[in-house]
Design a protein around this motif. Structure first.
Motif, short mmCIF file in Angstrom:
data_model
loop_
_atom_site.label_atom_id
_atom_site.label_comp_id
_atom_site.label_asym_id
_atom_site.label_seq_id
_atom_site.Cartn_x
_atom_site.Cartn_y
_atom_site.Cartn_z
N SER A 191 0.86 -1.17 0.00
CA SER A 191 0.00 0.00 0.00
C SER A 191 0.90 1.23 0.00
O SER A 191 2.07 1.15 0.35
CB SER A 191 -0.91 0.02 1.23
OG SER A 191 -1.67 1.22 1.28
N PHE A 192 0.33 2.35 -0.39
CA PHE A 192 1.07 3.61 -0.37
C PHE A 192 0.86 4.23 1.00
O PHE A 192 -0.06 5.00 1.23
CB PHE A 192 0.56 4.54 -1.48
CG PHE A 192 1.50 5.68 -1.78
CD1 PHE A 192 2.64 5.46 -2.54
CD2 PHE A 192 1.24 6.96 -1.33
CE1 PHE A 192 3.51 6.50 -2.83
CE2 PHE A 192 2.10 7.99 -1.62
CZ PHE A 192 3.24 7.77 -2.37
N LEU A 193 1.75 3.86 1.93
CA LEU A 193 1.63 4.34 3.30
C LEU A 193 1.76 5.87 3.33
O LEU A 193 2.44 6.45 2.50
CB LEU A 193 2.72 3.70 4.17
CG LEU A 193 2.60 2.19 4.39
CD1 LEU A 193 3.82 1.67 5.14
CD2 LEU A 193 1.34 1.85 5.16
N THR A 216 5.07 0.52 -0.60
CA THR A 216 6.02 1.27 0.22
C THR A 216 7.06 0.32 0.80
O THR A 216 6.71 -0.69 1.41
CB THR A 216 5.30 1.98 1.38
OG1 THR A 216 4.29 2.85 0.85
CG2 THR A 216 6.28 2.79 2.21
N SER A 217 8.33 0.65 0.62
CA SER A 217 9.39 -0.07 1.32
C SER A 217 9.85 0.80 2.48
O SER A 217 10.04 2.01 2.33
CB SER A 217 10.55 -0.38 0.37
OG SER A 217 11.05 0.82 -0.21
N HIS A 218 10.03 0.18 3.62
CA HIS A 218 10.39 0.95 4.81
C HIS A 218 11.17 0.07 5.78
O HIS A 218 11.10 -1.16 5.73
CB HIS A 218 9.14 1.52 5.49
CG HIS A 218 8.21 0.47 6.03
ND1 HIS A 218 8.27 0.02 7.33
CD2 HIS A 218 7.21 -0.24 5.45
CE1 HIS A 218 7.34 -0.91 7.52
NE2 HIS A 218 6.68 -1.09 6.39
N TYR A 219 11.90 0.72 6.67
CA TYR A 219 12.56 0.00 7.75
C TYR A 219 11.54 -0.40 8.80
O TYR A 219 10.55 0.31 9.04
CB TYR A 219 13.65 0.86 8.39
CG TYR A 219 14.88 1.02 7.53
CD1 TYR A 219 15.70 -0.07 7.23
CD2 TYR A 219 15.23 2.26 7.01
CE1 TYR A 219 16.83 0.07 6.44
CE2 TYR A 219 16.37 2.41 6.22
CZ TYR A 219 17.15 1.31 5.93
OH TYR A 219 18.26 1.45 5.15
N GLY A 227 7.54 2.54 10.04
CA GLY A 227 8.99 2.74 10.00
C GLY A 227 9.42 3.74 8.94
O GLY A 227 8.64 4.07 8.02
N PRO A 228 10.64 4.25 9.04
CA PRO A 228 11.16 5.22 8.07
C PRO A 228 11.05 4.70 6.64
O PRO A 228 11.50 3.61 6.33
CB PRO A 228 12.62 5.40 8.49
CG PRO A 228 12.64 5.07 9.95
CD PRO A 228 11.64 3.97 10.11
N ILE A 229 10.44 5.51 5.78
CA ILE A 229 10.18 5.11 4.40
C ILE A 229 11.43 5.29 3.54
O ILE A 229 12.09 6.31 3.60
CB ILE A 229 9.00 5.93 3.82
CG1 ILE A 229 7.70 5.53 4.54
CG2 ILE A 229 8.86 5.71 2.31
CD1 ILE A 229 6.52 6.42 4.20
N ILE A 230 11.71 4.26 2.72
CA ILE A 230 12.86 4.29 1.83
C ILE A 230 12.44 4.67 0.41
O ILE A 230 13.02 5.53 -0.23
CB ILE A 230 13.58 2.93 1.81
CG1 ILE A 230 14.01 2.54 3.23
CG2 ILE A 230 14.79 2.98 0.87
CD1 ILE A 230 14.54 1.12 3.33
N TYR A 231 11.38 4.01 -0.08
CA TYR A 231 10.96 4.25 -1.47
C TYR A 231 9.49 3.88 -1.62
O TYR A 231 8.99 2.97 -0.95
CB TYR A 231 11.81 3.43 -2.44
CG TYR A 231 11.49 3.67 -3.90
CD1 TYR A 231 11.67 4.92 -4.47
CD2 TYR A 231 11.01 2.64 -4.70
CE1 TYR A 231 11.38 5.15 -5.81
CE2 TYR A 231 10.72 2.86 -6.05
CZ TYR A 231 10.91 4.11 -6.59
OH TYR A 231 10.61 4.34 -7.91
N GLN A 232 8.82 4.62 -2.51
CA GLN A 232 7.42 4.35 -2.83
C GLN A 232 7.20 4.51 -4.32
O GLN A 232 7.91 5.24 -5.00
CB GLN A 232 6.50 5.33 -2.08
CG GLN A 232 6.54 5.20 -0.57
CD GLN A 232 5.68 6.24 0.13
OE1 GLN A 232 5.98 7.42 0.09
NE2 GLN A 232 4.61 5.79 0.76
#
Length: 282
Positions: A191-193, A216-219, A227-232
């Motif tokens: 999902s697009f957090l 969404t990729s996140h830590y 968690g802190p988002i890396i890329y969407q």
């Protein structure tokens, strides 16, 4: 010549760039890529430098330690050619797992997969790319969660995994386990957090009649999907799309979003900035 990646963060002040590049020049280092960011909100400074060195890296490291103490750097220095050990966690949906393993074998990801962990047996997977890799089947129930996470932790310790990737691992990690993995565990959320958190986000999106879906990729942190988002990334959808259409399109987004986040992490392009990240993308 050996190639290295230096990252650092500290409280911003004048002279940081000059000091770092000067120390590299003194050591005979040749800068091949450099990026920096001054965060005006927090007053923090972030920097990533890739450089080639014809000399002893231990000599440079020793000299740089004094500079790091002077400026209060939080810093890392990694061999750009060294493959990072990565442990992949998956449940039944294996499209992200297969994509990462394929990219690894093509050489797109500078990683060594030290194993695959799943709460399901390997025969539920639709791919064969995991064959030849250690496969750990650790079933989990509500009552055995602590023991199951302890098993995964043992695998991490024994293999020396530097990064753990939740490649559609459909289990919520405990607070203790999340804390243990802080800064070295990447999740892909379908999902697009911050919208549509939790279970079945594509069905939630369908019910809302959205015109765009994302991933969404996140830590990973102790706060679910926070968690802190890396890329969407996103993809357009229409009123004619069914929930199954959204899931199908979502699989494509999830693959590329997770792969890019993992690559950036492996290349030391992601620096934590509180609840956010600084990403020196390429």
């Amino acid at each position: 010549m050996s190639n290295w990646i230096l990252t650092l963060s500290c409280t911003n002040r004048p002279g940081i760039v000059a000091a770092v590049t000067g120390r590299l020049a003194e050591a005979g280092g040749n800068i091949t890529e450099a990026a920096q960011f001054d965060d005006p909100v927090t007053g923090s400074f972030f920097m990533r430098v890739a450089f080639a060195l014809d000399g002893d890296i231990a000599v440079f490291r020793s000299a740089f330690e004094g500079l790091a103490d002077e400026f209060g750097f939080e810093w890392t220095l990694n061999d750009a050619a060294q493959k990072r050990k990565v442990l992949l966690l998956v449940s039944k949906f294996d499209h992200c797992l297969g994509d990462l393993l394929y990219r690894m074998r093509l050489g797109e990801l500078n990683m060594e997969c030290v194993g695959v962990v799943s709460n399901h047996p390997s025969d539920v997977l639709n791919l064969t790319l995991h064959e030849g890799l250690p496969y750990y089947h650790f079933p989990i129930t509500k009552d055995t969660k602590a023991q199951q996470e302890a098993q995964i932790k043992n695998v991490i310790e024994e293999t020396g995994a530097e990064l753990v990737v939740l490649a559609r691992y459909m289990q919520i990690l405990s607070d203790d386990f999340s804390a243990y993995l802080s800064g070295r565990c990447i999740n892909i959320h379908h999902s697009f957090l911050p919208g549509f958190k939790g279970a079945k986000p594509y069905h939630q999106a369908f019910e809302r009649g959205v015109k765009m879906i994302g991933a969404t990729s996140h830590y990973v942190t102790g706060d679910l999907d926070e968690g802190p988002i890396i890329y969407q990334d996103v993809e357009q959808v229409s009123h004619a799309d069914t929930p199954d259409d959204l899931v199908r399109k979502g699989r494509d987004i999830e693959r590329r979003v997770l792969a890019r986040a993992v690559r950036w992490h492996l290349e030391d392009r992601v620096l934590l900035n509180g609840s956010k990240t600084v990403v020196f993308s390429k």
